[in-house]
Design a protein around this motif. Structure first.
Motif, PDB file in Angstrom:
ATOM      1  N   VAL A   1       0.796  -0.931  -0.089  1.00 23.22           N
ATOM      2  CA  VAL A   1      -0.011  -0.042   0.006  1.00 23.22           C
ATOM      3  C   VAL A   1       0.886   1.299   0.175  1.00 23.22           C
ATOM      4  O   VAL A   1       1.878   1.389   0.784  1.00 23.22           O
ATOM      5  CB  VAL A   1      -0.893   0.129   1.283  1.00 23.22           C
ATOM      6  CG1 VAL A   1      -1.717   1.353   1.266  1.00 23.22           C
ATOM      7  CG2 VAL A   1      -1.906  -1.339   1.330  1.00 23.22           C
ATOM      8  N   ILE A   2       0.543   2.163  -0.945  1.00 22.17           N
ATOM      9  CA  ILE A   2       1.290   3.537  -0.945  1.00 22.17           C
ATOM     10  C   ILE A   2       0.234   4.455  -0.521  1.00 22.17           C
ATOM     11  O   ILE A   2      -0.910   4.621  -1.047  1.00 22.17           O
ATOM     12  CB  ILE A   2       1.775   3.751  -2.314  1.00 22.17           C
ATOM     13  CG1 ILE A   2       2.793   2.873  -2.681  1.00 22.17           C
ATOM     14  CG2 ILE A   2       2.233   5.295  -2.217  1.00 22.17           C
ATOM     15  CD1 ILE A   2       3.461   3.050  -4.113  1.00 22.17           C
ATOM     16  N   ILE A   3       0.533   5.207   0.558  1.00 18.90           N
ATOM     17  CA  ILE A   3      -0.415   6.215   0.976  1.00 18.90           C
ATOM     18  C   ILE A   3       0.120   7.762  -0.072  1.00 18.90           C
ATOM     19  O   ILE A   3       0.856   7.702  -0.258  1.00 18.90           O
ATOM     20  CB  ILE A   3      -0.030   6.634   2.304  1.00 18.90           C
ATOM     21  CG1 ILE A   3      -0.155   5.582   3.496  1.00 18.90           C
ATOM     22  CG2 ILE A   3      -0.893   7.953   2.873  1.00 18.90           C
ATOM     23  CD1 ILE A   3      -1.792   5.502   3.754  1.00 18.90           C
ATOM     24  N   LEU A   4      -1.219   8.028  -0.369  1.00 12.22           N
ATOM     25  CA  LEU A   4      -1.161   9.111  -1.197  1.00 12.22           C
ATOM     26  C   LEU A   4      -2.069  10.229  -0.699  1.00 12.22           C
ATOM     27  O   LEU A   4      -3.180  10.065  -0.766  1.00 12.22           O
ATOM     28  CB  LEU A   4      -1.632   8.757  -2.488  1.00 12.22           C
ATOM     29  CG  LEU A   4      -1.312   9.875  -3.713  1.00 12.22           C
ATOM     30  CD1 LEU A   4       0.094   9.742  -3.836  1.00 12.22           C
ATOM     31  CD2 LEU A   4      -2.087   8.988  -5.150  1.00 12.22           C
ATOM     32  N   THR A   5      -1.519  11.347   0.081  1.00 14.96           N
ATOM     33  CA  THR A   5      -2.369  12.389   0.775  1.00 14.96           C
ATOM     34  C   THR A   5      -1.891  13.632   1.035  1.00 14.96           C
ATOM     35  O   THR A   5      -0.643  13.792   0.585  1.00 14.96           O
ATOM     36  CB  THR A   5      -2.673  11.781   2.230  1.00 14.96           C
ATOM     37  OG1 THR A   5      -3.291  12.416   3.064  1.00 14.96           O
ATOM     38  CG2 THR A   5      -1.409  11.405   2.930  1.00 14.96           C
ATOM     39  N   ALA A   6      -2.619  14.451   1.358  1.00 22.64           N
ATOM     40  CA  ALA A   6      -2.374  16.064   1.391  1.00 22.64           C
ATOM     41  C   ALA A   6      -1.836  16.071   2.876  1.00 22.64           C
ATOM     42  O   ALA A   6      -1.075  17.062   3.404  1.00 22.64           O
ATOM     43  CB  ALA A   6      -3.314  17.036   1.512  1.00 22.64           C
ATOM     44  N   ASN A   7      -2.039  15.248   3.904  1.00 23.75           N
ATOM     45  CA  ASN A   7      -1.508  15.035   5.264  1.00 23.75           C
ATOM     46  C   ASN A   7       0.194  14.937   5.113  1.00 23.75           C
ATOM     47  O   ASN A   7       0.624  13.996   5.051  1.00 23.75           O
ATOM     48  CB  ASN A   7      -1.911  13.890   5.969  1.00 23.75           C
ATOM     49  CG  ASN A   7      -3.465  14.066   6.150  1.00 23.75           C
ATOM     50  OD1 ASN A   7      -4.308  14.759   5.232  1.00 23.75           O
ATOM     51  ND2 ASN A   7      -4.107  13.569   7.466  1.00 23.75           N
TER      52      ASN A   7
ATOM     53  N   TYR B   1       5.071   6.567   1.334  1.00 19.08           N
ATOM     54  CA  TYR B   1       4.140   7.672   1.686  1.00 19.08           C
ATOM     55  C   TYR B   1       4.441   8.913   0.829  1.00 19.08           C
ATOM     56  O   TYR B   1       5.397   9.331   0.810  1.00 19.08           O
ATOM     57  CB  TYR B   1       4.392   8.050   3.295  1.00 19.08           C
ATOM     58  CG  TYR B   1       3.465   8.642   3.907  1.00 19.08           C
ATOM     59  CD1 TYR B   1       2.387   8.271   4.838  1.00 19.08           C
ATOM     60  CD2 TYR B   1       3.294  10.236   3.491  1.00 19.08           C
ATOM     61  CE1 TYR B   1       1.320   9.109   5.394  1.00 19.08           C
ATOM     62  CE2 TYR B   1       2.298  11.099   4.034  1.00 19.08           C
ATOM     63  CZ  TYR B   1       1.581  10.422   5.234  1.00 19.08           C
ATOM     64  OH  TYR B   1       0.314  11.439   5.514  1.00 19.08           O
ATOM     65  N   ILE B   2       3.662   9.219   0.093  1.00 19.66           N
ATOM     66  CA  ILE B   2       3.485  10.275  -0.929  1.00 19.66           C
ATOM     67  C   ILE B   2       2.717  11.617  -0.594  1.00 19.66           C
ATOM     68  O   ILE B   2       1.404  11.174  -0.688  1.00 19.66           O
ATOM     69  CB  ILE B   2       3.447   9.894  -2.395  1.00 19.66           C
ATOM     70  CG1 ILE B   2       4.428   8.756  -2.840  1.00 19.66           C
ATOM     71  CG2 ILE B   2       3.722  11.131  -3.402  1.00 19.66           C
ATOM     72  CD1 ILE B   2       4.156   8.212  -4.146  1.00 19.66           C
ATOM     73  N   THR B   3       3.216  12.611  -0.315  1.00 18.74           N
ATOM     74  CA  THR B   3       2.389  13.847  -0.081  1.00 18.74           C
ATOM     75  C   THR B   3       1.867  14.757  -1.318  1.00 18.74           C
ATOM     76  O   THR B   3       2.693  14.705  -2.344  1.00 18.74           O
ATOM     77  CB  THR B   3       3.106  14.855   0.765  1.00 18.74           C
ATOM     78  OG1 THR B   3       4.185  15.254   0.448  1.00 18.74           O
ATOM     79  CG2 THR B   3       3.305  13.756   2.351  1.00 18.74           C
TER      80      THR B   3
END
Length: 229
Positions: free
Chosen positions: A79-85, A102-104
């Motif tokens: 899983v790759i997190i893709l978020t504005a956080n 983790y990609i912002t």
């Protein structure tokens, strides 16, 4: 969904971004499937097998952080997190919950593609190392499923460790001492050498593998690939 080498699930509530991601990541080797919330994602996960999931954190029906442990528990998929956080605490939380990356937002599509490709290559390599297929045998060490033909064989943890060492070094003679050191790693000061002989015999009998698990007298054991020893 068309058949493809890799299927990617993208969970993102922004429709324009979701559409753009699907277009950007769809190739001859990758098929993308997008959804806007966790409810839709759960339905898709019941129907399809995915090689990678891109997961937003802030979704209409819940938090990606809350969903991530469920994903890691029930599905063997990176899983790759893709978020504005973009807070450091959020990044640490995502990675500690099991995210591969983790990609912002905002992000470069070129960087995203590169990270997706790295995750897919790593996942392929891990699956390859976890799977062993030869003639009538199919062993999956991640799922702890072992088949001899159509017969599913139940193996103890010790038997699994020993079998994995043998098949990952197929054709190579492994000494008794090296096998004992690698398999019985519970810190015991003394291991009865007879334990190895007994475990080898159980493996041979359970898998009907007398032809494959060979004793090299005075040295150790090997998984026979068909070449002369």
């Amino acid at each position: 969904m068309k058949q493809s080498l890799n299927n990617i699930l993208i969970i993102e509530d922004d429709s324009a971004l979701l559409s753009g991601l699907c277009r950007a990541l769809t190739t001859d080797e990758c098929c993308t499937h997008g959804c806007h919330n966790l409810s839709e994602a759960k339905k898709l996960l019941q129907k399809h097998t995915y090689s990678l999931i891109l997961l937003d954190v802030n979704l209409p029906d819940g938090s990606g952080f809350d969903f991530l442990p469920e994903l890691k528990k029930n599905y063997s998929v990176p899983v790759i997190i893709l978020t504005a956080n973009d807070l450091e605490t959020d990044i640490v939380t995502g990675l500690e919950l099991g995210a591969e990356d983790y990609i912002t937002k905002p992000f470069s599509l070129a960087v995203l593609r590169a990270r997706v490709n790295v995750a897919l290559r790593r996942n392929t390599a891990e699956k390859s190392s976890a799977d062993f297929v030869m003639e009538q045998y199919h062993f999956n060490f991640d799922k702890m499923e072992f088949f001899c033909g159509d017969e599913k064989v139940e193996l103890s943890k010790t038997e699994q460790k020993l079998l994995r060492l043998l098949v990952e070094n197929a054709g190579i003679i492994l000494s008794r001492d090296s096998l004992i050191d690698a398999v019985w790693t519970d810190g015991a000061e003394y291991v009865d050498e007879n334990a190895l002989s007994v475990t080898i015999k159980r493996l041979r009998d359970k898998l009907h593998a007398q032809k494959y698990i060979k004793t090299v007298y005075g040295i150790g054991y090997t998984w026979n690939t068909g070449d002369s020893i």
